[in-house]
Design a protein around this motif. Structure first.
Motif, PDB file in Angstrom:
ATOM      1  N   CYS A 127      47.704  53.120  36.706  1.00 56.95           N
ATOM      2  CA  CYS A 127      47.409  52.209  37.819  1.00 56.95           C
ATOM      3  C   CYS A 127      45.906  52.197  38.079  1.00 56.95           C
ATOM      4  CB  CYS A 127      48.135  52.650  39.092  1.00 56.95           C
ATOM      5  SG  CYS A 127      49.912  52.892  38.900  1.00 56.95           S
ATOM      6  N   ILE A 128      45.458  51.220  38.856  1.00 56.48           N
ATOM      7  CA  ILE A 128      44.069  51.233  39.297  1.00 56.48           C
ATOM      8  C   ILE A 128      44.055  51.304  40.824  1.00 56.48           C
ATOM      9  CG2 ILE A 128      43.175  49.973  37.302  1.00 56.48           C
ATOM     10  CD1 ILE A 128      43.098  47.469  38.953  1.00 56.48           C
ATOM     11  N   THR A 129      43.083  51.989  41.360  1.00 58.26           N
ATOM     12  CA  THR A 129      43.003  52.123  42.814  1.00 58.26           C
ATOM     13  C   THR A 129      42.474  50.831  43.423  1.00 58.26           C
ATOM     14  OG1 THR A 129      40.730  52.938  42.835  1.00 58.26           O
ATOM     15  CG2 THR A 129      42.493  54.581  42.558  1.00 58.26           C
ATOM     16  N   TRP A 130      42.663  50.702  44.723  1.00 58.71           N
ATOM     17  CA  TRP A 130      42.151  49.536  45.434  1.00 58.71           C
ATOM     18  C   TRP A 130      40.636  49.423  45.262  1.00 58.71           C
ATOM     19  CZ3 TRP A 130      44.047  45.335  47.931  1.00 58.71           C
ATOM     20  CH2 TRP A 130      43.176  44.625  48.768  1.00 58.71           C
ATOM     21  N   GLU A 131      39.959  50.553  45.384  1.00 62.41           N
ATOM     22  CA  GLU A 131      38.502  50.548  45.261  1.00 62.41           C
ATOM     23  C   GLU A 131      38.065  50.132  43.860  1.00 62.41           C
ATOM     24  OE1 GLU A 131      39.818  52.746  48.643  1.00 62.41           O
ATOM     25  OE2 GLU A 131      40.321  53.027  46.511  1.00 62.41           O
ATOM     26  N   GLU A 132      38.778  50.591  42.844  1.00 66.80           N
ATOM     27  CA  GLU A 132      38.456  50.184  41.470  1.00 66.80           C
ATOM     28  C   GLU A 132      38.693  48.692  41.282  1.00 66.80           C
ATOM     29  OE1 GLU A 132      39.554  54.375  39.107  1.00 66.80           O
ATOM     30  OE2 GLU A 132      41.091  52.818  39.437  1.00 66.80           O
ATOM     31  N   ALA A 133      39.764  48.197  41.867  1.00 67.46           N
ATOM     32  CA  ALA A 133      40.046  46.766  41.755  1.00 67.46           C
ATOM     33  C   ALA A 133      38.947  45.942  42.425  1.00 67.46           C
ATOM     34  CB  ALA A 133      41.405  46.453  42.380  1.00 67.46           C
ATOM     35  N   VAL A 134      38.534  46.369  43.618  1.00 65.02           N
ATOM     36  CA  VAL A 134      37.484  45.637  44.338  1.00 65.02           C
ATOM     37  C   VAL A 134      36.184  45.605  43.529  1.00 65.02           C
ATOM     38  CG1 VAL A 134      35.991  45.700  46.382  1.00 65.02           C
ATOM     39  CG2 VAL A 134      38.473  46.023  46.628  1.00 65.02           C
ATOM     40  N   SER A 135      35.893  46.704  42.835  1.00 69.42           N
ATOM     41  CA  SER A 135      34.648  46.760  42.056  1.00 69.42           C
ATOM     42  C   SER A 135      34.639  45.773  40.891  1.00 69.42           C
ATOM     43  CB  SER A 135      34.424  48.182  41.530  1.00 69.42           C
ATOM     44  OG  SER A 135      35.368  48.503  40.510  1.00 69.42           O
ATOM     45  N   LEU A 136      35.811  45.341  40.469  1.00 72.34           N
ATOM     46  CA  LEU A 136      35.886  44.381  39.355  1.00 72.34           C
ATOM     47  C   LEU A 136      35.416  42.987  39.761  1.00 72.34           C
ATOM     48  CD1 LEU A 136      39.376  45.334  37.844  1.00 72.34           C
ATOM     49  CD2 LEU A 136      37.120  45.982  36.976  1.00 72.34           C
ATOM     50  N   ALA A 137      35.283  42.739  41.055  1.00 72.02           N
ATOM     51  CA  ALA A 137      34.899  41.411  41.523  1.00 72.02           C
ATOM     52  C   ALA A 137      33.556  40.968  40.958  1.00 72.02           C
ATOM     53  CB  ALA A 137      34.848  41.381  43.053  1.00 72.02           C
TER      54      ALA A 137
ATOM     55  N   ALA B  44      39.722  38.145  45.821  1.00 72.33           N
ATOM     56  CA  ALA B  44      40.155  37.002  45.004  1.00 72.33           C
ATOM     57  C   ALA B  44      39.518  37.083  43.617  1.00 72.33           C
ATOM     58  CB  ALA B  44      39.790  35.693  45.692  1.00 72.33           C
ATOM     59  N   ARG B  45      38.239  37.407  43.597  1.00 76.91           N
ATOM     60  CA  ARG B  45      37.548  37.558  42.309  1.00 76.91           C
ATOM     61  C   ARG B  45      38.076  38.757  41.531  1.00 76.91           C
ATOM     62  NH1 ARG B  45      32.065  38.138  44.927  1.00 76.91           N
ATOM     63  NH2 ARG B  45      31.268  38.625  42.823  1.00 76.91           N
ATOM     64  N   SER B  46      38.479  39.807  42.252  1.00 76.39           N
ATOM     65  CA  SER B  46      39.090  40.973  41.596  1.00 76.39           C
ATOM     66  C   SER B  46      40.378  40.587  40.885  1.00 76.39           C
ATOM     67  CB  SER B  46      39.385  42.065  42.628  1.00 76.39           C
ATOM     68  OG  SER B  46      38.220  42.519  43.266  1.00 76.39           O
ATOM     69  N   LEU B  47      41.203  39.802  41.554  1.00 78.00           N
ATOM     70  CA  LEU B  47      42.466  39.372  40.945  1.00 78.00           C
ATOM     71  C   LEU B  47      42.221  38.526  39.702  1.00 78.00           C
ATOM     72  CD1 LEU B  47      44.550  38.492  44.154  1.00 78.00           C
ATOM     73  CD2 LEU B  47      44.822  40.492  42.670  1.00 78.00           C
ATOM     74  N   ILE B  48      41.213  37.673  39.768  1.00 77.62           N
ATOM     75  CA  ILE B  48      40.864  36.868  38.590  1.00 77.62           C
ATOM     76  C   ILE B  48      40.441  37.780  37.446  1.00 77.62           C
ATOM     77  CG2 ILE B  48      39.256  35.146  37.682  1.00 77.62           C
ATOM     78  CD1 ILE B  48      39.194  33.902  40.510  1.00 77.62           C
ATOM     79  N   ALA B  49      39.646  38.795  37.771  1.00 79.34           N
ATOM     80  CA  ALA B  49      39.183  39.741  36.745  1.00 79.34           C
ATOM     81  C   ALA B  49      40.353  40.493  36.110  1.00 79.34           C
ATOM     82  CB  ALA B  49      38.202  40.743  37.357  1.00 79.34           C
ATOM     83  N   LEU B  50      41.427  40.661  36.864  1.00 79.29           N
ATOM     84  CA  LEU B  50      42.614  41.356  36.353  1.00 79.29           C
ATOM     85  C   LEU B  50      43.562  40.424  35.608  1.00 79.29           C
ATOM     86  CD1 LEU B  50      43.289  43.693  39.411  1.00 79.29           C
ATOM     87  CD2 LEU B  50      42.695  44.434  37.088  1.00 79.29           C
ATOM     88  N   GLY B  51      43.142  39.190  35.414  1.00 79.61           N
ATOM     89  CA  GLY B  51      43.931  38.273  34.615  1.00 79.61           C
ATOM     90  C   GLY B  51      44.942  37.437  35.368  1.00 79.61           C
ATOM     91  N   VAL B  52      44.871  37.438  36.698  1.00 82.53           N
ATOM     92  CA  VAL B  52      45.803  36.626  37.476  1.00 82.53           C
ATOM     93  C   VAL B  52      45.416  35.148  37.357  1.00 82.53           C
ATOM     94  CG1 VAL B  52      46.733  36.139  39.774  1.00 82.53           C
ATOM     95  CG2 VAL B  52      46.228  38.503  39.095  1.00 82.53           C
ATOM     96  N   GLU B  53      46.381  34.332  36.928  1.00 79.57           N
ATOM     97  CA  GLU B  53      46.160  32.905  36.731  1.00 79.57           C
ATOM     98  C   GLU B  53      46.873  32.105  37.820  1.00 79.57           C
ATOM     99  OE1 GLU B  53      44.262  31.507  34.512  1.00 79.57           O
ATOM    100  OE2 GLU B  53      43.805  33.235  33.225  1.00 79.57           O
ATOM    101  N   PRO B  54      46.471  30.839  38.035  1.00 79.64           N
ATOM    102  CA  PRO B  54      47.208  29.995  38.977  1.00 79.64           C
ATOM    103  C   PRO B  54      48.693  29.960  38.610  1.00 79.64           C
ATOM    104  CG  PRO B  54      45.160  28.943  38.350  1.00 79.64           C
ATOM    105  CD  PRO B  54      45.293  30.149  37.465  1.00 79.64           C
ATOM    106  N   GLY B  55      49.552  30.115  39.604  1.00 84.68           N
ATOM    107  CA  GLY B  55      50.988  30.118  39.364  1.00 84.68           C
ATOM    108  C   GLY B  55      51.573  31.485  39.087  1.00 84.68           C
TER     109      GLY B  55
END
Length: 584
Positions: free
Chosen positions: A192-202, A78-89
């Motif tokens: 693209c970014i890998t799953w592991e890279e995305a998780v590290s953004l948390a 969830a924190r990874s998605l926020i770091a990638l710029g995902v906003e509510p909605g």
């Protein structure tokens, strides 16, 4: 740390844990009531009550998690998605089979107020581009591919900008203008970014920010855009809320008497409501252990039943038939099996009886509904008499209204009269995403969802689905229901499966055609099929055409594509002579 930001009513919150019927397991919420919770609130409460209960036990992948451990994985992503710029909605799409990342993405997306968009695993380039553009997808999580669909090649063709896109920078592509991120689960790809890279953004986002977003949500917020199966043209994005999906899954799990004592194998696809709601949500609202299979394989499913002592699983009729006929079926231990759901397409009575007798699914149920109703409208209960569970789709789920109306006038019809099945209640979608006209056509001014299905209600309040309005055959002005003919032909000892459709006919408007799959080693003529029907049913219900086939065209959710069968049959009958198609 367990968060406590669930918002139940005081009565529900103070209730003790409940025992399942056998006294072997516990569950949290009283049966047949609705709960005012969002998905993160549900996960918090289940984790609080059952922190050490297994949430996931894969038999084919290295992923075993308790509810507490799974919740940690969800919060991290969830924190990874926020770091990638995902906003509510915003929309986060998941294009994958039933791998662990599917479940993590679902719960992480719904935790931060974003909407999960499900992508059919069999999609090719045309459908994929349509869905990602129509849904305004912001972030896509995907595997490399599945079966004959190469997801990587598809995305490179849709977004050629990926080859030169700066690493870890938001994407900007011409054909998908809203897309900003692609997360690859299995490989590293340009742009693209890998799953592991995305998780590290948390680590860039504090836990408190994820909690703040979870607290800010309302139960009536959209959480999922579930695309229809697309059996007739392009699919539509069904907008479902937390309240829709949480409660539909909970009530379905209630009807199955799920609890911490159950271990549910999931081999139906998660991109479909069958997997997402009837399996995952039904199980996880009851503290049940999930044993997902990445995809359906009768051999691996039977092995999982042995290894994990499975108590329940779901499937479309063809899945059950394939398992029953597999060489490893006699070696499978079904002694722990109790319940499950058969749905997705009409179920032959003999298959249901075999599942009860040979798979030990004494408490199997049937659910009826569609994506637009989250999806369940009716369900048979585990304690219903067997004939009710075999011959009907049960009665309405709690707080869902159902009735049968005249297909032309819309007037209510009495019991035992065929008409259109309509439903109303908490489970009805908010609408189709960016399709107001289609929404108005599906839901009338009084809030009734028009399903397009033909059904009748019996004198005991149970519903019987008799077909689709569009599938109904009109022969010489008389309405003929394919399912009635299918159910009878299926009773022939040589026949494994059958589908009946209407094809164009100059004299009668439509003629009946039967597609027959024979059991292994059996032989049969078209005249035998016709005579079997003719000697037991009205003459006008006898198929004019009989085609012996080895399989039916299906979509990835297991739904039989009758419209494709009609199109293919019309071409064959009109353009060529085929030895397999025999005229009366």
């Amino acid at each position: 740390m367990i968060m406590s930001h669930y918002m139940e009513t005081e009565t529900v919150q103070d209730s003790p844990l409940y025992d399942n019927a056998a006294g072997t397991g516990k569950y949290i919420w009283k049966h047949d009531i609705l709960i005012d919770l969002t998905f993160p609130q549900v996960l918090d409460r289940v984790t609080e009550e059952f922190p050490d209960q297994y949430a996931f036990r894969y038999s084919t992948l290295d992923y075993i998690r308790t509810y507490s451990e799974f919740r940690d994985d969800v919060h991290t992503f969830a924190r990874s998605l926020i770091a990638l710029g995902v906003e509510p909605g915003d929309q986060v799409a998941i294009w994958a089979t039933n791998v662990p990342q599917w479940f993590i993405t679902f719960w992480a997306t719904t935790m931060i107020g974003a909407n999960l968009v499900t992508v059919n695993t069999s999609y090719k380039i045309r459908e994929t581009e349509f869905l990602l553009r129509q849904s305004d997808t912001h972030t896509l999580v995907m595997m490399d591919g599945f079966k004959d669909s190469d997801y990587i090649s598809i995305m490179k063709e849709i977004c050629p900008e990926l080859e030169t896109a700066p690493s870890r920078e938001p994407l900007h592509t011409k054909r998908l203008p809203r897309l900003r991120n692609i997360i690859t689960v299995e490989s590293s790809q340009p742009g693209c970014i890998t799953w592991e890279e995305a998780v590290s953004l948390a680590e860039k986002v504090p836990e408190e920010e994820a909690e703040r977003r979870a607290d800010a949500m309302d139960k009536d917020d959209i959480c999922n855009i579930q695309y229809t199966s697309g059996t007739t043209g392009f699919p539509k994005g069904v907008m479902l809320t937390h309240y829709n999906v949480v409660n539909n899954g909970k009530c379905i799990g209630d009807c199955m008497d799920l609890s911490t004592a159950d271990r549910m194998m999931i081999h139906v696809p998660m991109f479909h409501c069958f997997g997402m709601v009837l399996a995952m949500v039904a199980a996880m609202t009851h503290g049940t252990t999930l044993c997902p299979m990445p995809y359906f394989s009768p051999r691996r499913s039977l092995a999982c039943i042995n290894k994990e002592k499975i108590t329940c699983f779901h499937g479309v009729p063809t899945m059950f038939i394939t398992m029953l006929e597999h060489e490893n079926f006699p070696k499978t231990d079904f002694s722990h099996m109790r319940t499950g759901i058969m749905a997705g397409s009409p179920c032959p009575a003999r298959v249901m009886q075999d599942v009860v007798d040979k798979m030990n699914m004494k408490q199997i149920t049937i659910v009826y509904g569609q994506t637009e109703s989250s999806p369940g409208c009716t369900q048979s209960r585990v304690d219903d008499p067997l004939d009710v569970r075999i011959n009907t789709v049960g009665r309405p789920l709690p707080q869902v209204e159902c009735k049968i109306v005249d297909t032309k006038t819309g007037e209510d019809l009495p019991d035992n009269v065929d008409g259109e099945f309509v439903a109303k209640g908490y489970n009805i979608m908010k609408g189709y995403y960016n399709m107001p006209e289609a929404t108005a056509a599906a839901i009338d001014e009084n809030g009734w969802l028009h399903t397009g299905d033909l059904a009748r209600r019996d004198s005991n309040g149970n519903y019987i689905i008799t077909g689709r309005i569009k599938d109904m055959i009109i022969r010489g002005g008389e309405n003929i229901y394919p399912k009635e003919i299918e159910d009878f032909i299926y009773t022939h000892p040589k026949i494994k499966d059958v589908q009946v459709i209407g094809v164009p006919d100059k004299t009668y408007g439509e003629a009946i055609m039967a597609f027959v799959i024979l059991k292994k080693g059996e032989e049969m003529t078209a005249e035998e099929v016709r005579e079997y029907v003719r000697s037991h049913m009205a003459r006008q219900k006898t198929p004019r055409y009989v085609s012996f086939v080895t399989e039916f065209p299906m979509n990835a959710a297991g739904k039989i594509l009758k419209y494709q069968m009609r199109e293919d049959a019309a071409k064959k009958l009109g353009l060529q002579s085929d030895d397999q198609i025999i005229m009366a």
